[in-house]
Design an enzyme around this catalytic site. Sequence first.
Site, PDB file in Angstrom:
ATOM      1  CE  LYS A  69       1.007 -17.792  -2.218  1.00 12.28           C
ATOM      2  NZ  LYS A  69       0.107 -18.939  -2.065  1.00 12.28           N
TER       3      LYS A  69
ATOM      4  CG  ASP B 131      -7.070  -4.223   4.059  1.00  9.52           C
ATOM      5  OD1 ASP B 131      -8.034  -4.086   4.821  1.00  9.52           O
ATOM      6  OD2 ASP B 131      -6.946  -3.597   2.985  1.00  9.52           O
TER       7      ASP B 131
ATOM      8  CG  ASP C  81      -2.436 -20.088  -0.083  1.00 10.34           C
ATOM      9  OD1 ASP C  81      -1.617 -19.885   0.836  1.00 10.34           O
ATOM     10  OD2 ASP C  81      -2.170 -20.789  -1.072  1.00 10.34           O
TER      11      ASP C  81
ATOM     12  CG  ASP D 116     -12.428  -6.220   6.484  1.00 14.18           C
ATOM     13  OD1 ASP D 116     -11.947  -5.669   7.508  1.00 14.18           O
ATOM     14  OD2 ASP D 116     -12.996  -5.584   5.579  1.00 14.18           O
TER      15      ASP D 116
ATOM     16  CE1 TYR E 171      -3.156  -2.864   0.059  1.00 10.27           C
ATOM     17  CE2 TYR E 171      -3.723  -2.342   2.313  1.00 10.27           C
ATOM     18  CZ  TYR E 171      -3.910  -3.111   1.183  1.00 10.27           C
ATOM     19  OH  TYR E 171      -4.847  -4.104   1.181  1.00 10.27           O
TER      20      TYR E 171
END
Length: 340
Positions: free
Chosen positions: A178, A234, A210, A238, A136
């Site tokens: 990852k 992020d 994942d 959620d 980001y």
Amino acid sequence: MTRIIALPGDGIGPEIMASARRLLDQIGGFEIDERLVGGASIDDSGSPLTDEVLEACRDADAVLLAAVGGPKWDTTDPNAPRPEQGLLGLRKGLGLYANLRPVRPSPALLDASPLKRDRIEGTDLLVVRELTGGVYFGDRGRRDDSAYDTTVYSTEEIERIAEVGFRFARERVTSVDKANILETSRLWREVVEGVAKKHPDKQLDHLLVDNAAMQLVSRPASFDVILTENMFGDILSDEAAMLTGSIGMLPSASVGEPGTPGLFEPVHGSAPDIAGSGKANPLAMFGSVAMMLRYGLGRQDEAAAVESAVDRALADGLRTADLGGDANLEDATNAVLSNL
Ligand code: NAD
């Protein structure tokens, strides 16, 4: 006296902040200084966060915020001030690089979760997300007919967020990356393993992101701290938040270096559709007070007392409109305070 800056903000913000102040008064020992932020501050001075308010926040022991924003300040003019710039200014100005989101469904609301009761029961986890680095904030752009975003993490950025993860873990940190593909993830893993050596009383395990997304819905009760970088955090926070059911219930915290004030706030916004109606659910705000006590002020017993007062009120049947009931803000506040 513990010094708190209270930032009620906009919409339902002032209403739920008034409830939080009643809760803090009942606990006792706080000196509370209420200041303007967001739209209310724009109306007063033209700026969503003045230097003076930021300075007062820096000098406080913790900052408690309700919510900012509303249709009054919605604008397409890129040069006009916007309420949420107040939030970004606070995060930046206080050096808040770690975002904490607990997921601990109240026993009385287990059936409001989209997961089956036997899966969700016993869940009490904390997502620790790196907030100021990663993709980001990396270099991005367009080249011919392609576009790119870059992820950069330094050893120092990973070390300091990993320290937060180990500091707040009861017994185990699950680091999510990852590392089978991304170089930043391989550095992440190396650095987190180094930090783990300084915390021999806590266990460390690794999950690929994942797989983590899957495990979070298949065995949420087995997690303690989930430690991860900005973008993975992020998404996972959620996903984790949905496990509890209602947005009116979710608190969050952003913290920086030990000894500096953290920012504690509900996940929800200023709910302009119900502002002024007295219908707001104050429980996410109360959860934010509990997080402030636990993660910002080290007052674990009082944090647990607030959480169990909320649990008992819910067990006694307290339901605000967003939870399908007819209790208003006043009823909900009284129900929790009488259980404290
Ligand atoms: P919102 O979270 O304010 O509201 C979404 C829905 O949830 C609404 O129907 C609202 O009534 C309900 N809701 C939210 N909190 C509730 C509570 N405590 N009790 C009962 N019901 C509740 O999101 P939105 O409508 O997308 O945004 C409204 C404004 O808030 C916008 O200006 C947005 O920019 C701002 N916002 C601020 C923050 C923040 O301050 N951290 C976060 C998100 C949105």
